[in-house]
Design an enzyme around this catalytic site. Structure first.
Site, PDB file in Angstrom:
ATOM      1  CE  LYS A  68      -1.455   2.954   2.402  1.00 35.74           C
ATOM      2  NZ  LYS A  68      -1.694   4.104   1.502  1.00 35.74           N
ATOM      3  CD  GLU A  70      11.901   0.009  10.536  1.00 41.17           C
ATOM      4  OE1 GLU A  70      13.275   1.139  11.003  1.00 41.17           O
ATOM      5  OE2 GLU A  70      12.719  -0.611  10.412  1.00 41.17           O
ATOM      6  CB  CYS A  77      12.904   8.120   9.110  1.00 38.65           C
ATOM      7  SG  CYS A  77      13.674   7.084   8.115  1.00 38.65           S
ATOM      8  CD  GLU A 113      10.120  12.791  11.651  1.00 42.62           C
ATOM      9  OE1 GLU A 113       8.668  11.648  12.124  1.00 42.62           O
ATOM     10  OE2 GLU A 113      10.238  12.161  11.487  1.00 42.62           O
TER      11      GLU A 113
HETATM   12  P1  NAD Z   1       1.247   8.680   7.268  1.00 38.47           P
HETATM   13  O1  NAD Z   1       2.092   7.342   8.683  1.00 38.47           O
HETATM   14  O2  NAD Z   1       1.187  10.168   7.354  1.00 38.47           O
HETATM   15  O3  NAD Z   1       1.400   7.406   6.168  1.00 38.47           O
HETATM   16  C1  NAD Z   1       2.313   6.581   6.006  1.00 38.47           C
HETATM   17  C2  NAD Z   1       1.708   5.765   4.902  1.00 38.47           C
HETATM   18  O4  NAD Z   1      -0.059   4.890   6.235  1.00 38.47           O
HETATM   19  C3  NAD Z   1       1.294   5.956   4.481  1.00 38.47           C
HETATM   20  O5  NAD Z   1       1.213   5.180   2.992  1.00 38.47           O
HETATM   21  C4  NAD Z   1      -0.611   6.751   4.454  1.00 38.47           C
HETATM   22  O6  NAD Z   1      -1.477   6.342   3.272  1.00 38.47           O
HETATM   23  C5  NAD Z   1      -1.118   5.580   5.377  1.00 38.47           C
HETATM   24  N1  NAD Z   1      -1.700   6.013   6.459  1.00 38.47           N
HETATM   25  C6  NAD Z   1      -2.258   7.110   6.913  1.00 38.47           C
HETATM   26  N2  NAD Z   1      -3.139   6.777   8.087  1.00 38.47           N
HETATM   27  C7  NAD Z   1      -3.353   5.389   7.964  1.00 38.47           C
HETATM   28  C8  NAD Z   1      -3.807   4.692   9.221  1.00 38.47           C
HETATM   29  N3  NAD Z   1      -5.384   5.316   9.532  1.00 38.47           N
HETATM   30  N4  NAD Z   1      -4.068   2.891   9.041  1.00 38.47           N
HETATM   31  C9  NAD Z   1      -3.341   2.676   8.071  1.00 38.47           C
HETATM   32  N5  NAD Z   1      -2.197   3.535   6.987  1.00 38.47           N
HETATM   33  C10 NAD Z   1      -2.741   4.955   7.153  1.00 38.47           C
HETATM   34  O7  NAD Z   1       3.518   8.669   7.430  1.00 38.47           O
HETATM   35  P2  NAD Z   1       3.990   9.512   5.949  1.00 38.47           P
HETATM   36  O8  NAD Z   1       3.435  11.173   5.473  1.00 38.47           O
HETATM   37  O9  NAD Z   1       4.181   9.311   4.491  1.00 38.47           O
HETATM   38  O10 NAD Z   1       5.401   9.837   6.253  1.00 38.47           O
HETATM   39  C11 NAD Z   1       6.658  10.520   7.103  1.00 38.47           C
HETATM   40  C12 NAD Z   1       6.589   9.399   7.984  1.00 38.47           C
HETATM   41  O11 NAD Z   1       7.617   8.490   7.926  1.00 38.47           O
HETATM   42  C13 NAD Z   1       7.593  10.273   9.199  1.00 38.47           C
HETATM   43  O12 NAD Z   1       6.909  10.206  10.772  1.00 38.47           O
HETATM   44  C14 NAD Z   1       8.825   9.861   9.015  1.00 38.47           C
HETATM   45  O13 NAD Z   1      10.167   9.554  10.151  1.00 38.47           O
HETATM   46  C15 NAD Z   1       8.998   7.919   8.657  1.00 38.47           C
HETATM   47  N6  NAD Z   1       9.708   7.630   8.197  1.00 38.47           N
HETATM   48  C16 NAD Z   1       9.693   6.616   9.000  1.00 38.47           C
HETATM   49  C17 NAD Z   1      10.352   6.003   8.508  1.00 38.47           C
HETATM   50  C18 NAD Z   1      12.011   4.659   9.384  1.00 38.47           C
HETATM   51  O14 NAD Z   1      12.996   3.837   8.519  1.00 38.47           O
HETATM   52  N7  NAD Z   1      12.372   4.754  10.183  1.00 38.47           N
HETATM   53  C19 NAD Z   1      11.964   6.046   6.662  1.00 38.47           C
HETATM   54  C20 NAD Z   1      10.601   6.876   6.234  1.00 38.47           C
HETATM   55  C21 NAD Z   1       9.521   7.899   6.690  1.00 38.47           C
END
Ligand code: NAD
Length: 497
Positions: free
Chosen positions: A191, A266, A301, A398
């Protein structure tokens, strides 16, 4: 070495045919409701494609086909070397389509084309190859047991794995999950983020060409809804998530409310980069500090978003960081010379601007702080540096943008205390000419990755596990440890007499 010019890339972008359908059961599909969402480029606000907005029926169909593939052992039951051959063919096809995929990733996310061609696509290929190569090299155990017994410990695939991923490295974050999951024989439902669905859809077609049986690799684009449905689904055995801590918590709740599927997270970070006064090379450290927050527009991240500098060297060091930040002049992401592209979308752009406003109220703006290239219709920001106290909002939350918080400290204990005073624990760094001090500080830092006299090194090496302490998540991506997430351990005890 990529020879294409800015104008070559623009011509390719203008004529590109973009696929927006989901990929379920070995074929592209529209959402069953026919609903789509616009995929907008942050480069200029142009609608690139309409993408399938998957809902309940699509998620159910993806889970059903993934389950069928698993139950019939069409993939898990293949000889390991045959599974390896399919994965290697897929990696080769992705490599062959490097320019097309890099262009899609750049148009979709605003990342510089120089990065997507040199980093995102090749690193995803390397990840798939690395896990493919591991397939026939990692075995089980024969354990010491009573003389009349033979004890075997084997790893079996967990079954149907859902991978829910973010938009900052769309292809690579997905590969970190699907490559080990597929290597050990699971079926996968990917997804992608609604902000960056295009490469996921494209590599699914290449997976089919490479010879995956239908149902083994599926892609269901959409926003939170398909992610939430996967997290709640009784037919999903494991969900591997990369994204925000808030969403990670919601996914864990869904797993608890449904079938206790395995949940691997993650999540976010607010990583400290500590420069002690005996730092061996202040120029290199300043350049690394700038790269740590401005690479990929700070949408990383592990971004070194908190720069902790000893009071004695602070002013001189800030001047060097500001000079190093000049290497990140925002420009058109399709220009191969550009190192800083666009922020992924308007929502994220406005979020970062709100943090910049908070920074102005709570700290001292050193450089940057303004939108640029507004006439393009895209979302561009100057690299921005603030000097703040450790309790300022921008030093605690963040931002996921090109905004650095510089914090002064007095001594090593003070630095470690500030560094660890966060809900996150993804990465950290320490710079010192004294290796004993550096190692002692590294041990005290509560983070999954710690660099000494560097920042970000080893990111391309698949052998390092990657993940967080505390609310930065659980489990590890990359390395052989990732297999722990996608396998169950089985003890088989044979009684000989
Ligand atoms: P997000 O949590 O908004 O979304 C991530 C994914 O989850 C997307 O595909 C989104 O559509 C989906 N999603 C959103 N709400 C959901 C729900 N209620 N249930 C299931 N899925 C849902 O994050 P983002 O804005 O896409 O990414 C940024 C974040 O990702 C930052 O906090 C960053 O630190 C983190 N990140 C972490 C790593 C790591 O490896 N630790 C790597 C990259 C990004």
């Amino acid at each position: 070495m990529n020879q294409k010019t800015f104008s070559d890339w623009r011509i390719e972008a203008a004529v590109m045919q973009i696929e927006g359908r989901a990929f379920i059961d070995g074929a592209p599909r529209h959402a069953s409701t026919e609903k789509t969402f616009p995929c907008v480029s942050p480069i200029d606000g142009r609608v690139l494609a309409r993408v399938a907005a998957c809902g309940e029926a699509d998620v159910d169909a993806a889970v059903a086909t993934a389950r069928r593939a698993f139950e019939t052992q069409s993939w898990a039951g293949m000889n390991p070397r045959d599974r390896k051959a399919v994965l290697l063919r897929w990696a080769a096809l992705i490599r062959e389509h490097r320019d097309e995929l890099a262009l899609l990733e750049t148009l979709d996310t605003g990342k510089p084309i120089g990065d997507t061609t040199a980093i995102d696509v090749p690193a995803a290929v390397q990840c798939i190859e690395w896990y493919a190569e591991a397939i026939d090299k990692v075995g089980g155990e024969v354990v010491p047991a009573d003389h009349h017994l033979v004890g075997l410990v084997t790893r079996e695939p967990v079954g149907v794995v859902a991978a829910v991923v973010p938009w900052n490295f769309p292809l690579l974050m997905a590969a970190w999950k699907f490559a080990p999951a597929l290597a050990v024989g699971n079926s996968v439902i990917l997804k992608p983020s609604e902000k960056s669905p295009l490469t996921a859809v494209r590599i699914a077609q290449l997976a089919h060409e490479a010879g995956f049986p239908p149902g083994v690799f599926n892609v269901v684009p959409g926003g939170a809804e398909p992610g939430r449905l996967l997290a709640l689904h009784h037919g999903v055995d494991c969900i591997a998530f990369t994204g925000s801590t808030r969403t990670g918590k919601a996914i864990m709740e869904c797993a608890a409310k449904s079938n206790l599927k395995r949940v691997w997270l993650e999540l976010g970070g607010k990583s400290p980069n500590i420069v002690l006064p005996d730092c061996p090379d202040l120029d290199r450290a300043a350049k690394a500090a700038a790269d740590a927050i401005f690479f990929n527009m700070g949408e990383v991240c592990t971004a070194g978003s908190r720069l902790l500098v000893h009071r004695d060297i602070k002013d001189a060091f800030i001047a060097k960081v500001v000079a190093a930040a000049r290497a990140y002049e925002p420009g058109h992401p399709l220009d191969p010379a550009v190192t800083m592209g666009a922020i992924v979308d308007r929502i994220q752009f406005e979020r970062v601007l709100a943090y910049i406003e908070a920074g102005r109220r709570e700290g001292r703006l050193v450089t940057g702080g303004a939108p640029v290239r507004e006439e393009t219709g895209g979302f561009y920001l100057q690299p921005t540096v603030f000097e703040v106290k450790p309790d300022a909002t921008i030093a605690r939350e963040e931002i996921f943008g090109p905004v650095l918080s510089v914090i002064e400290f007095d001594n090593v204990d003070d630095a470690v205390r500030i560094a660890n005073d966060t809900e996150y624990g993804l990465a950290a760094a320490v710079w010192s000419g004294d290796l004993t001090t550096a190692h002692e500080v590294a041990r005290r830092l509560r983070a999954g990755t710690v660099w000494i006299n560097g920042y970000g090194e080893g990111g391309g090496e698949m052998s390092f596990p990657f993940g967080g302490y505390k609310q930065s998540g659980n489990g590890r991506d990359k390395s052989l440890h990732a297999f722990d997430k996608y396998t169950e351990l089985k003890s088989t005890i044979v009684r000989l007499r």
